[in-house]
Design an enzyme around this catalytic site. Structure first.
Site, PDB file in Angstrom:
ATOM      1  N   LYS A   1      60.276 -49.945  48.236  1.00  0.00           N
ATOM      2  CA  LYS A   1      60.186 -48.718  49.025  1.00  0.00           C
ATOM      3  C   LYS A   1      58.807 -48.483  49.648  1.00  0.00           C
ATOM      4  CE  LYS A   1      63.889 -46.031  46.875  1.00  0.00           C
ATOM      5  NZ  LYS A   1      64.275 -44.721  46.338  1.00  0.00           N
TER       6      LYS A   1
ATOM      7  N   GLY B   1      72.607 -39.118  38.899  1.00  0.00           N
ATOM      8  CA  GLY B   1      72.102 -39.745  40.104  1.00  0.00           C
ATOM      9  C   GLY B   1      73.121 -39.881  41.211  1.00  0.00           C
TER      10      GLY B   1
END
Length: 276
Positions: free
Chosen positions: A66, A237
């Site tokens: 990321k 999540g």
């Protein structure tokens, strides 16, 4: 056939293909969404190959890329610039544009929680934590970060005015009185190290009245969330995964994602990623 994908290492645990294929089918779009394991030393060459593929509509980006992927992109969306991490790459006229839709996912998970002026705790200091901290700062929350390596968390101070950074072994001190505890690390994820038992015990002691939100999607019922089953509100999540996927889907395929439904939730909780 046009396609998009999710890249990372490990990647077998990702449920993103289930979401995007479900939406493609519902909207009658001829396309696909796949998983691709990409090691750190393969990332640059992978992106160059995809850049020249006319069928490729982009990729979601997960651990560990990321932040490192940023230097390989041509331009960043303002949201990705502000957070300092990218979880979505879209080709545009030969250029690769980086976005961060994690903020949309965090909002889907925590918008209903009272956070203004209250104490919050974030476990982890990577790309996922950046989106959480940016969101919490926007809600004027007070933030404590727990990191295995507190020095790695220091750059996160740039994202908010009120941040405390502590090592994992000081969890009891930092978790007392928190309104929300968020696991933004891979601890407890399939294929990743478990969350330390001492940390889980600290969370359990401080979960009364708190919201526990785990960014881990596989398994959905992590040991972290189990600690709050009887004393706090838990958010898995999958809520964030679907929230961030909706914006990514529109970026990839040019159509708004259908609203979340029970069929999608059932799919995500009953189908194992390896069989998808």
């Amino acid at each position: 056939m046009i396609f998009a994908e999710v890249i990372g290492d490990p990647i077998a645990q990702s449920k993103s293909p289930l979401i995007h294929r479900h939406w493609l089918d519902r909207l009658g779009i001829e396309g696909d969404y796949v998983r691709s394991r990409v090691a750190a030393d393969e990332l640059a060459s992978f992106l160059e190959r995809r850049r020249s593929d006319p069928a490729w509509r982009g990729c979601n980006v997960t651990i560990p890329h990321k932040e490192t992927i940023i230097s390989l992109l041509d331009r960043l969306d303002p949201g990705a610039v502000a957070i300092g991490a990218v979880n979505c790459v879209v080709p545009e006229n030969g250029a690769l544009i980086g976005y961060n839709t994690d903020l949309d996912g965090v909002a889907a998970a925590l918008d209903e929680t009272d956070l203004e002026g209250r104490k919050t705790a974030v476990i982890g200091a990577g790309g996922g934590a950046r989106a959480v901290i940016a969101y919490l700062a926007g809600r004027q929350a007070r933030i404590t970060i727990f990191a295995r390596n507190p020095a790695k968390a220091e750059p996160l101070r740039a994202l908010a005015d009120d941040i405390e950074i502590l090592p994992l072994d000081r969890a009891d001190e930092g978790l007392e009185g928190t309104a929300a505890i968020i696991n933004a690390s891979p601890l407890g994820m399939a294929g990743a190290p478990p969350m330390p038992q001492s940390l889980l015990e600290s969370v359990a002691r401080n979960a009364v009245g708190a919201t526990l939100f785990d960014m881990v999607t596989t398994p959905a019922a992590t040991p972290f969330l189990v600690t709050g089953l009887t004393s706090g509100q838990i958010i898995d999540g999958l809520t964030m995964l679907v929230g961030q996927a909706a914006r990514a889907f529109e970026l990839f395929f040019g159509a708004p994602a259908p609203p979340p439904d029970e069929a999608l939730r059932d799919l995500l909780t009953t189908v194992t990623p390896d069989s998808a």
